[in-house]
Design a protein around this motif. Structure first.
Motif, PDB file in Angstrom:
ATOM      1  N   GLY A  44     -17.254 -14.460 -25.622  1.00  0.00           N
ATOM      2  CA  GLY A  44     -16.456 -15.464 -24.949  1.00  0.00           C
ATOM      3  C   GLY A  44     -15.316 -14.847 -24.164  1.00  0.00           C
ATOM      4  N   THR A  45     -14.834 -15.597 -23.202  1.00  0.00           N
ATOM      5  CA  THR A  45     -13.673 -15.207 -22.404  1.00  0.00           C
ATOM      6  C   THR A  45     -12.622 -16.300 -22.529  1.00  0.00           C
ATOM      7  OG1 THR A  45     -15.079 -14.026 -20.824  1.00  0.00           O
ATOM      8  CG2 THR A  45     -12.847 -14.586 -20.105  1.00  0.00           C
ATOM      9  N   TYR A  70       5.546  -9.961 -25.775  1.00  0.00           N
ATOM     10  CA  TYR A  70       4.289 -10.314 -25.130  1.00  0.00           C
ATOM     11  C   TYR A  70       3.385 -11.206 -25.979  1.00  0.00           C
ATOM     12  CZ  TYR A  70       1.577  -7.101 -28.093  1.00  0.00           C
ATOM     13  OH  TYR A  70       0.964  -6.499 -29.162  1.00  0.00           O
ATOM     14  N   LEU A  71       2.445 -11.835 -25.282  1.00  0.00           N
ATOM     15  CA  LEU A  71       1.349 -12.580 -25.895  1.00  0.00           C
ATOM     16  C   LEU A  71       0.084 -12.310 -25.089  1.00  0.00           C
ATOM     17  CD1 LEU A  71       2.833 -16.109 -26.711  1.00  0.00           C
ATOM     18  CD2 LEU A  71       1.933 -14.456 -28.354  1.00  0.00           C
ATOM     19  N   PRO A  72      -1.080 -12.293 -25.741  1.00  0.00           N
ATOM     20  CA  PRO A  72      -2.322 -12.155 -24.970  1.00  0.00           C
ATOM     21  C   PRO A  72      -2.475 -13.316 -23.984  1.00  0.00           C
ATOM     22  CG  PRO A  72      -2.716 -11.774 -27.308  1.00  0.00           C
ATOM     23  CD  PRO A  72      -1.331 -12.325 -27.189  1.00  0.00           C
ATOM     24  N   GLN A  73      -2.865 -13.003 -22.760  1.00  0.00           N
ATOM     25  CA  GLN A  73      -3.086 -14.047 -21.757  1.00  0.00           C
ATOM     26  C   GLN A  73      -4.567 -14.183 -21.416  1.00  0.00           C
ATOM     27  OE1 GLN A  73      -0.145 -15.140 -18.771  1.00  0.00           O
ATOM     28  NE2 GLN A  73      -1.575 -14.414 -17.202  1.00  0.00           N
ATOM     29  N   VAL A  74      -5.222 -13.070 -21.132  1.00  0.00           N
ATOM     30  CA  VAL A  74      -6.669 -13.078 -20.892  1.00  0.00           C
ATOM     31  C   VAL A  74      -7.309 -12.095 -21.861  1.00  0.00           C
ATOM     32  CG1 VAL A  74      -8.522 -12.650 -19.242  1.00  0.00           C
ATOM     33  CG2 VAL A  74      -6.371 -13.659 -18.457  1.00  0.00           C
ATOM     34  N   PHE A  75      -8.316 -12.557 -22.591  1.00  0.00           N
ATOM     35  CA  PHE A  75      -8.983 -11.669 -23.545  1.00  0.00           C
ATOM     36  C   PHE A  75     -10.428 -12.103 -23.762  1.00  0.00           C
ATOM     37  CE2 PHE A  75      -6.641 -14.920 -25.853  1.00  0.00           C
ATOM     38  CZ  PHE A  75      -7.531 -15.381 -26.816  1.00  0.00           C
ATOM     39  N   THR A  76     -11.220 -11.194 -24.291  1.00  0.00           N
ATOM     40  CA  THR A  76     -12.621 -11.481 -24.619  1.00  0.00           C
ATOM     41  C   THR A  76     -12.815 -11.406 -26.129  1.00  0.00           C
ATOM     42  OG1 THR A  76     -13.357  -9.177 -24.448  1.00  0.00           O
ATOM     43  CG2 THR A  76     -13.384 -10.499 -22.431  1.00  0.00           C
ATOM     44  N   ILE A  77     -13.810 -12.144 -26.618  1.00  0.00           N
ATOM     45  CA  ILE A  77     -14.163 -12.127 -28.037  1.00  0.00           C
ATOM     46  C   ILE A  77     -15.664 -11.858 -28.147  1.00  0.00           C
ATOM     47  CG2 ILE A  77     -14.157 -13.395 -30.218  1.00  0.00           C
ATOM     48  CD1 ILE A  77     -11.999 -15.212 -29.023  1.00  0.00           C
ATOM     49  N   SER A  78     -16.042 -10.874 -28.940  1.00  0.00           N
ATOM     50  CA  SER A  78     -17.458 -10.538 -29.142  1.00  0.00           C
ATOM     51  C   SER A  78     -17.767 -10.538 -30.629  1.00  0.00           C
ATOM     52  CB  SER A  78     -17.776  -9.161 -28.545  1.00  0.00           C
ATOM     53  OG  SER A  78     -17.432  -9.115 -27.162  1.00  0.00           O
ATOM     54  N   ASN A  79     -18.915 -11.120 -30.998  1.00  0.00           N
ATOM     55  CA  ASN A  79     -19.344 -11.183 -32.400  1.00  0.00           C
ATOM     56  C   ASN A  79     -20.680 -10.482 -32.582  1.00  0.00           C
ATOM     57  OD1 ASN A  79     -17.705 -13.822 -31.789  1.00  0.00           O
ATOM     58  ND2 ASN A  79     -17.559 -13.553 -33.988  1.00  0.00           N
ATOM     59  N   TRP A  80     -20.786  -9.701 -33.673  1.00  0.00           N
ATOM     60  CA  TRP A  80     -22.027  -9.021 -34.016  1.00  0.00           C
ATOM     61  C   TRP A  80     -22.437  -9.377 -35.444  1.00  0.00           C
ATOM     62  CZ3 TRP A  80     -18.255  -6.712 -31.063  1.00  0.00           C
ATOM     63  CH2 TRP A  80     -18.653  -6.158 -29.833  1.00  0.00           C
ATOM     64  N   ILE A 118     -11.779  -8.410 -30.494  1.00  0.00           N
ATOM     65  CA  ILE A 118     -10.963  -9.104 -29.515  1.00  0.00           C
ATOM     66  C   ILE A 118     -10.374  -8.046 -28.589  1.00  0.00           C
ATOM     67  CG2 ILE A 118      -8.935 -10.551 -29.130  1.00  0.00           C
ATOM     68  CD1 ILE A 118      -9.363 -11.710 -31.931  1.00  0.00           C
ATOM     69  N   THR A 119     -10.641  -8.163 -27.301  1.00  0.00           N
ATOM     70  CA  THR A 119     -10.167  -7.195 -26.325  1.00  0.00           C
ATOM     71  C   THR A 119      -9.234  -7.876 -25.335  1.00  0.00           C
ATOM     72  OG1 THR A 119     -12.247  -5.963 -26.512  1.00  0.00           O
ATOM     73  CG2 THR A 119     -10.851  -5.482 -24.609  1.00  0.00           C
ATOM     74  N   VAL A 120      -7.984  -7.437 -25.300  1.00  0.00           N
ATOM     75  CA  VAL A 120      -6.970  -8.057 -24.440  1.00  0.00           C
ATOM     76  C   VAL A 120      -6.988  -7.389 -23.068  1.00  0.00           C
ATOM     77  CG1 VAL A 120      -4.507  -8.497 -24.139  1.00  0.00           C
ATOM     78  CG2 VAL A 120      -5.547  -8.660 -26.417  1.00  0.00           C
ATOM     79  N   VAL A 121      -7.178  -8.219 -22.031  1.00  0.00           N
ATOM     80  CA  VAL A 121      -7.239  -7.726 -20.657  1.00  0.00           C
ATOM     81  C   VAL A 121      -5.871  -7.767 -19.996  1.00  0.00           C
ATOM     82  CG1 VAL A 121      -8.299  -8.065 -18.385  1.00  0.00           C
ATOM     83  CG2 VAL A 121      -9.634  -8.504 -20.473  1.00  0.00           C
ATOM     84  N   THR A 140      -8.116 -22.063 -21.856  1.00  0.00           N
ATOM     85  CA  THR A 140      -9.465 -22.229 -21.319  1.00  0.00           C
ATOM     86  C   THR A 140     -10.369 -21.185 -21.959  1.00  0.00           C
ATOM     87  OG1 THR A 140      -8.553 -22.959 -19.196  1.00  0.00           O
ATOM     88  CG2 THR A 140     -10.877 -22.333 -19.236  1.00  0.00           C
ATOM     89  N   ALA A 141     -11.497 -21.621 -22.501  1.00  0.00           N
ATOM     90  CA  ALA A 141     -12.422 -20.696 -23.164  1.00  0.00           C
ATOM     91  C   ALA A 141     -13.858 -21.015 -22.773  1.00  0.00           C
ATOM     92  CB  ALA A 141     -12.253 -20.758 -24.673  1.00  0.00           C
TER      93      ALA A 141
END
Length: 233
Positions: free
Chosen positions: A189-190, A169-179, A156-159, A208-209
């Motif tokens: 996902g975004t 704070y809270l995450p607002q925009v982040f990406t999720i990657s699965n391997w 999970i990468t928080v932008v 929104t995802a």
């Protein structure tokens, strides 16, 4: 005489090296702890209700949500919540807001000596918890979380983050990657979460995802909270 001096230097240098190592390890632990303490949590919240609108791949349903003080959630009028993608969205918004320090108490955190660091911060390895984890922390924010298991891993990468008046704070925009276990990317996902301050609490306004799998399947989910009302204790 020279030999004696050398021995004395070694005697005093060894504790110094150990102290420096401990300081580095403590710094990693403190950095992670401070970032966790800076997150917005709902421990102590009286609970809240809202009108709920859920959209998934073109289908939209309306209902109601009731979140209790302990995080127990009741949703009425919406069947889309049975979909795994929607369930994951609500879990991210609600269940993650209640902090459980059980794993944190037994966890050890150290900087990864092989990691040169990135714009998201230096890599911190965590051991002793329920799952092998790594994090990147910068400016008091956990910008990345990496978790691994025998079946694979996810990141999970928080932008960007939302901050309340207290600076939490809270995450607002982040990406999720699965391997998978072989290191192949299986899904990505975004996500964008929006928050609103009501009374002394920060509540969700929308989620929104967009998520895509390696099979080409693409899901778009949006959850909206309207008429948010805090409960009275």
């Amino acid at each position: 005489m020279i030999g004696r001096i050398s021995c004395l230097l070694l005697f005093f240098a060894a504790p110094l090296a150990a102290a420096e190592s401990t300081a580095v390890e403590t710094s990693a632990a403190h950095m992670l702890a401070d970032a966790r303490d800076s997150r917005i949590i709902w421990n102590g919240i009286p609970g809240f209700t809202a009108d709920l609108v859920v959209s998934l791949d073109g289908k939209t349903e309306q209902g109601e949500i009731d979140v209790a003080a302990d995080g127990e959630t009741k949703i009425t009028g919406i069947s889309l919540t049975e979909d795994r993608v929607v369930g994951r969205a609500l879990d991210s918004l609600i269940a993650h807001r209640f902090r459980d320090e059980t794993n944190e108490l037994t966890e050890e955190a150290t900087f990864d000596p092989k990691d040169p660091g990135t714009a998201l911060g230096k890599l911190i390895s965590q051991s002793g918890g329920a799952m092998a984890s790594q994090s990147r922390v910068k400016d008091g924010v956990i910008h990345e979380v990496i978790r691994r298991s025998p079946s694979g891993s996810f990141t999970i990468t928080v932008v960007s983050v939302y901050r309340n008046p207290a600076g939490k704070y809270l995450p607002q925009v982040f990406t999720i990657s699965n391997w998978d276990a072989d290191g192949n990317l299986t899904a990505s996902g975004t996500v964008e979460n929006r928050w609103k301050r009501i009374g002394d609490w920060d509540l969700p306004v929308s989620h929104t995802a967009i998520r895509t799998s390696d099979s080409g399947e693409r899901k778009v989910v949006r959850v909206e909270f309207h008429n948010l009302q805090l409960k009275t204790k």
